[in-house]
Write a protein that holds these residues in place. Structure first.
Motif, PDB file in Angstrom:
ATOM      1  N   PRO A  28       0.839  -1.199   0.000  1.00 18.34           N
ATOM      2  CA  PRO A  28       0.000   0.000   0.000  1.00 18.34           C
ATOM      3  C   PRO A  28       0.877   1.254   0.000  1.00 18.34           C
ATOM      4  N   VAL A  29       0.348   2.335  -0.507  1.00 18.64           N
ATOM      5  CA  VAL A  29       1.116   3.574  -0.648  1.00 18.64           C
ATOM      6  C   VAL A  29       1.767   3.995   0.663  1.00 18.64           C
ATOM      7  N   GLN A  30       1.039   3.886   1.777  1.00 13.30           N
ATOM      8  CA  GLN A  30       1.581   4.342   3.060  1.00 13.30           C
ATOM      9  C   GLN A  30       2.777   3.508   3.520  1.00 13.30           C
ATOM     10  N   LEU A  31       2.899   2.277   2.977  1.00 14.97           N
ATOM     11  CA  LEU A  31       4.020   1.415   3.358  1.00 14.97           C
ATOM     12  C   LEU A  31       5.153   1.446   2.343  1.00 14.97           C
ATOM     13  N   GLN A  32       4.968   2.212   1.277  1.00 17.38           N
ATOM     14  CA  GLN A  32       6.016   2.309   0.268  1.00 17.38           C
ATOM     15  C   GLN A  32       7.031   3.396   0.602  1.00 17.38           C
ATOM     16  N   GLN A  33       6.806   4.097   1.714  1.00 17.99           N
ATOM     17  CA  GLN A  33       7.802   5.059   2.166  1.00 17.99           C
ATOM     18  C   GLN A  33       9.062   4.307   2.583  1.00 17.99           C
ATOM     19  N   TYR A  34      10.163   5.048   2.668  1.00 25.24           N
ATOM     20  CA  TYR A  34      11.392   4.434   3.144  1.00 25.24           C
ATOM     21  C   TYR A  34      11.181   3.870   4.544  1.00 25.24           C
ATOM     22  N   GLU A  35      11.761   2.716   4.797  1.00 31.95           N
ATOM     23  CA  GLU A  35      11.583   2.041   6.080  1.00 31.95           C
ATOM     24  C   GLU A  35      11.996   2.923   7.250  1.00 31.95           C
ATOM     25  N   ALA A  36      13.058   3.714   7.064  1.00 38.38           N
ATOM     26  CA  ALA A  36      13.557   4.562   8.148  1.00 38.38           C
ATOM     27  C   ALA A  36      12.542   5.618   8.580  1.00 38.38           C
ATOM     28  N   LEU A  37      11.550   5.896   7.727  1.00 32.70           N
ATOM     29  CA  LEU A  37      10.563   6.934   8.033  1.00 32.70           C
ATOM     30  C   LEU A  37       9.296   6.363   8.660  1.00 32.70           C
ATOM     31  N   LEU A  38       9.216   5.042   8.801  1.00 32.40           N
ATOM     32  CA  LEU A  38       8.008   4.405   9.321  1.00 32.40           C
ATOM     33  C   LEU A  38       8.093   4.169  10.824  1.00 32.40           C
ATOM     34  N   THR A  39       6.932   4.090  11.452  1.00 31.66           N
ATOM     35  CA  THR A  39       6.870   3.733  12.870  1.00 31.66           C
ATOM     36  C   THR A  39       7.190   2.242  13.004  1.00 31.66           C
ATOM     37  N   PRO A  40       7.586   1.792  14.199  1.00 27.89           N
ATOM     38  CA  PRO A  40       7.873   0.356  14.395  1.00 27.89           C
ATOM     39  C   PRO A  40       6.699  -0.536  13.989  1.00 27.89           C
ATOM     40  N   GLN A  41       5.466  -0.072  14.259  1.00 25.24           N
ATOM     41  CA  GLN A  41       4.284  -0.866  13.921  1.00 25.24           C
ATOM     42  C   GLN A  41       4.139  -1.017  12.402  1.00 25.24           C
ATOM     43  N   LEU A  42       4.359   0.086  11.678  1.00 27.40           N
ATOM     44  CA  LEU A  42       4.239   0.034  10.220  1.00 27.40           C
ATOM     45  C   LEU A  42       5.398  -0.743   9.593  1.00 27.40           C
ATOM     46  N   ARG A  43       6.568  -0.684  10.221  1.00 31.97           N
ATOM     47  CA  ARG A  43       7.705  -1.470   9.718  1.00 31.97           C
ATOM     48  C   ARG A  43       7.379  -2.955   9.775  1.00 31.97           C
ATOM     49  N   GLN A  44       6.753  -3.366  10.872  1.00 30.29           N
ATOM     50  CA  GLN A  44       6.380  -4.769  11.023  1.00 30.29           C
ATOM     51  C   GLN A  44       5.334  -5.158   9.986  1.00 30.29           C
ATOM     52  N   LYS A  45       4.372  -4.274   9.777  1.00 29.00           N
ATOM     53  CA  LYS A  45       3.312  -4.538   8.803  1.00 29.00           C
ATOM     54  C   LYS A  45       3.880  -4.606   7.387  1.00 29.00           C
ATOM     55  N   ARG A  46       4.915  -3.826   7.154  1.00 26.69           N
ATOM     56  CA  ARG A  46       5.537  -3.739   5.828  1.00 26.69           C
ATOM     57  C   ARG A  46       6.202  -5.054   5.406  1.00 26.69           C
ATOM     58  N   LEU A  47       6.547  -5.885   6.375  1.00 28.20           N
ATOM     59  CA  LEU A  47       7.236  -7.141   6.079  1.00 28.20           C
ATOM     60  C   LEU A  47       6.393  -8.115   5.262  1.00 28.20           C
ATOM     61  N   ILE A  48       5.125  -7.769   5.051  1.00 27.28           N
ATOM     62  CA  ILE A  48       4.269  -8.609   4.210  1.00 27.28           C
ATOM     63  C   ILE A  48       4.826  -8.713   2.794  1.00 27.28           C
ATOM     64  N   TYR A  49       5.753  -7.799   2.453  1.00 27.65           N
ATOM     65  CA  TYR A  49       6.329  -7.844   1.103  1.00 27.65           C
ATOM     66  C   TYR A  49       7.049  -9.172   0.842  1.00 27.65           C
ATOM     67  N   VAL A  50       7.546  -9.821   1.898  1.00 30.87           N
ATOM     68  CA  VAL A  50       8.218 -11.117   1.725  1.00 30.87           C
ATOM     69  C   VAL A  50       7.229 -12.138   1.163  1.00 30.87           C
ATOM     70  N   LYS A  51       6.036 -12.179   1.747  1.00 29.22           N
ATOM     71  CA  LYS A  51       4.989 -13.082   1.244  1.00 29.22           C
ATOM     72  C   LYS A  51       4.595 -12.686  -0.176  1.00 29.22           C
ATOM     73  N   ASN A  52       4.484 -11.377  -0.422  1.00 28.14           N
ATOM     74  CA  ASN A  52       4.149 -10.909  -1.775  1.00 28.14           C
ATOM     75  C   ASN A  52       5.147 -11.440  -2.800  1.00 28.14           C
ATOM     76  N   THR A  53       6.431 -11.366  -2.445  1.00 26.71           N
ATOM     77  CA  THR A  53       7.486 -11.822  -3.354  1.00 26.71           C
ATOM     78  C   THR A  53       7.338 -13.307  -3.657  1.00 26.71           C
ATOM     79  N   ILE A  54       7.128 -14.103  -2.627  1.00 31.11           N
ATOM     80  CA  ILE A  54       6.981 -15.552  -2.813  1.00 31.11           C
ATOM     81  C   ILE A  54       5.765 -15.858  -3.679  1.00 31.11           C
ATOM     82  N   ASP A  55       4.671 -15.150  -3.454  1.00 31.50           N
ATOM     83  CA  ASP A  55       3.458 -15.358  -4.258  1.00 31.50           C
ATOM     84  C   ASP A  55       3.722 -15.050  -5.731  1.00 31.50           C
ATOM     85  N   ILE A  56       4.430 -13.949  -5.993  1.00 28.62           N
ATOM     86  CA  ILE A  56       4.754 -13.567  -7.377  1.00 28.62           C
ATOM     87  C   ILE A  56       5.569 -14.666  -8.050  1.00 28.62           C
ATOM     88  N   LEU A  57       6.576 -15.165  -7.344  1.00 24.76           N
ATOM     89  CA  LEU A  57       7.469 -16.176  -7.916  1.00 24.76           C
ATOM     90  C   LEU A  57       6.751 -17.507  -8.136  1.00 24.76           C
TER      91      LEU A  57
END
Length: 389
Positions: A193-222
């Motif tokens: 989502p757009v709000q999670l596409q910011q640089y990781e350093a600019l996110l709160t700890p909670q949003l950083r954790q939520k952002r890790l869903i990209y790992v699952k996204n990558t596996i699904d794509i592959l």
């Protein structure tokens, strides 16, 4: 007597007898039977969207395994080239990487399968380039760093992985799977989502954790795209795991993580630090090494970190350095036995703040009375390094 077995296309080897295609992406039924006599036959199946086949394990060609081993061995015995000789091919390869990754990004955003075979072929080309000259492609890509995007990050990580695979003489097929992981591991971030596409350093700890869903996204794509080697999937899945169990998604510890996943984590973090990727303040090469050392052995494997530094260099190819005489230039190449004395392509003098005639200075030369004083940021002198290669 036939003995049939269903296998993934990624496990199909030269010499196997394909009885039938059991799973495919295309709606048009593909009928392929017979022996797999070369790598091209496997590539054609992948290109046609075949994901799974049924083989007869009693019909294995005995000579095929020898032919495959010979083919891989010959690929790893390429004649090395000079920096200038490899540079022409490296520039073409960089253009090819840019074009393919941009097309890959578009397909992901269009919810379409990506071309794993094309990415695999680029991974092979990266390994071949690094075999020809260990530093040329790395130097070129780092110097041409422009957008600080996910796609540029993927290229740099893939090349550093290739350097390590070639240096340690890892088999060609395994090296391809590892470099392919470098080219694909962050593709899932494109779907955040757009709000999670910011640089990781600019996110709160909670949003950083939520952002890790990209790992699952990558596996699904592959997985949806089909034909991805199991080793590639494993590395991408474990990319955020850390030795002390603080990682994601399984909180694996050092004993549970394979060596390649530990090395991958080091390379991925190193590029994030030195490129400013993820919003970090850009760290100079020596500072990045220090930062990683401070996190070993709790977060990163100390022995693998030292091996990585030895392979890619204390001053990695493409990084800008200042010599004690005031000359400034980028690291062009170095010998592993004398990493402190690389060849530096100098073109500027910091002492007098002006350009000088561009030339290579081999710091290992017998009559060279100069050495590296420090790494420097090109912005400090308003230098565009791509003008000097």
């Amino acid at each position: 007597m036939s003995q049939l077995k269903r296998i993934s296309i990624t496990k199909l080897t030269i010499g196997s007898y394909v009885q039938a295609v059991s799973k495919q992406l295309s709606s048009v039924k593909i009928v392929k039977t017979g022996w797999v006599r070369n790598k091209k036959a496997i590539s054609e199946l992948k290109r046609e969207g075949v994901i799974e086949v049924i083989i007869d394990i009693n019909k294995q060609l005995e000579t095929a395994q020898k032919d495959e081993a010979t083919e891989k061995e010959s690929q790893q015995k390429k004649i090395t080239k000079s920096f200038e000789q490899e540079l022409v091919s490296a520039k073409k390869l960089q253009d090819k990487m840019n074009t393919l990754l941009e097309a890959t990004q578009k397909r992901i955003l269009d919810n379409a399968p990506i071309d794993i075979l094309a990415l695999e072929q680029v991974a092979e080309s990266i390994i071949n380039s690094v075999t020809n000259h260990p530093h040329c492609l790395a130097c070129l890509v780092r110097i041409n760093h422009q957008k600080n995007s996910i796609l540029e990050h993927l290229q740099r990580v893939a090349i550093m992985l290739a350097q390590n695979m070639v240096f340690h003489k890892v088999s060609f097929s395994e090296s391809v799977a590892v470099v392919l992981a470098g080219l694909t591991h962050d593709l899932g971030k494109l779907l955040l989502p757009v709000q999670l596409q910011q640089y990781e350093a600019l996110l709160t700890p909670q949003l950083r954790q939520k952002r890790l869903i990209y790992v699952k996204n990558t596996i699904d794509i592959l997985k949806v795209s089909g034909g991805t080697p199991q080793l590639t999937l494993k590395i991408c899945y474990q990319q955020m795991e850390r030795l002390n169990g603080s990682g994601y998604p399984k909180k694996l510890t050092a004993d549970s993580l394979p060596k390649i996943s530990k090395l991958f984590a080091i390379i991925d973090e190193f590029d994030s630090l030195t490129s400013g990727f993820e919003g970090n303040k850009i760290a100079l090469i020596d500072k990045a090494h220090q930062a990683l050392m401070l996190q070993s052995p709790t977060i990163f494997d100390k022995n693998l970190l030292q091996s990585f530094i030895k392979t890619t260099g204390l001053y990695i190819a493409g990084s800008l350095v200042k010599l004690k005489t005031g000359k400034i230039g980028y690291i062009k190449e170095f010998k592993h036995e004398i990493p402190m004395k690389p060849i530096v392509h100098c073109f500027f003098n910091a002492q007098f703040d002006h350009h000088i005639e561009a030339k290579d200075i081999d710091l290992s030369g017998e009559f060279i009375n100069d050495s590296i004083e420090s790494t420097v940021d090109p912005k400090q002198f308003q230098l565009n390094l791509s003008d000097y290669i």
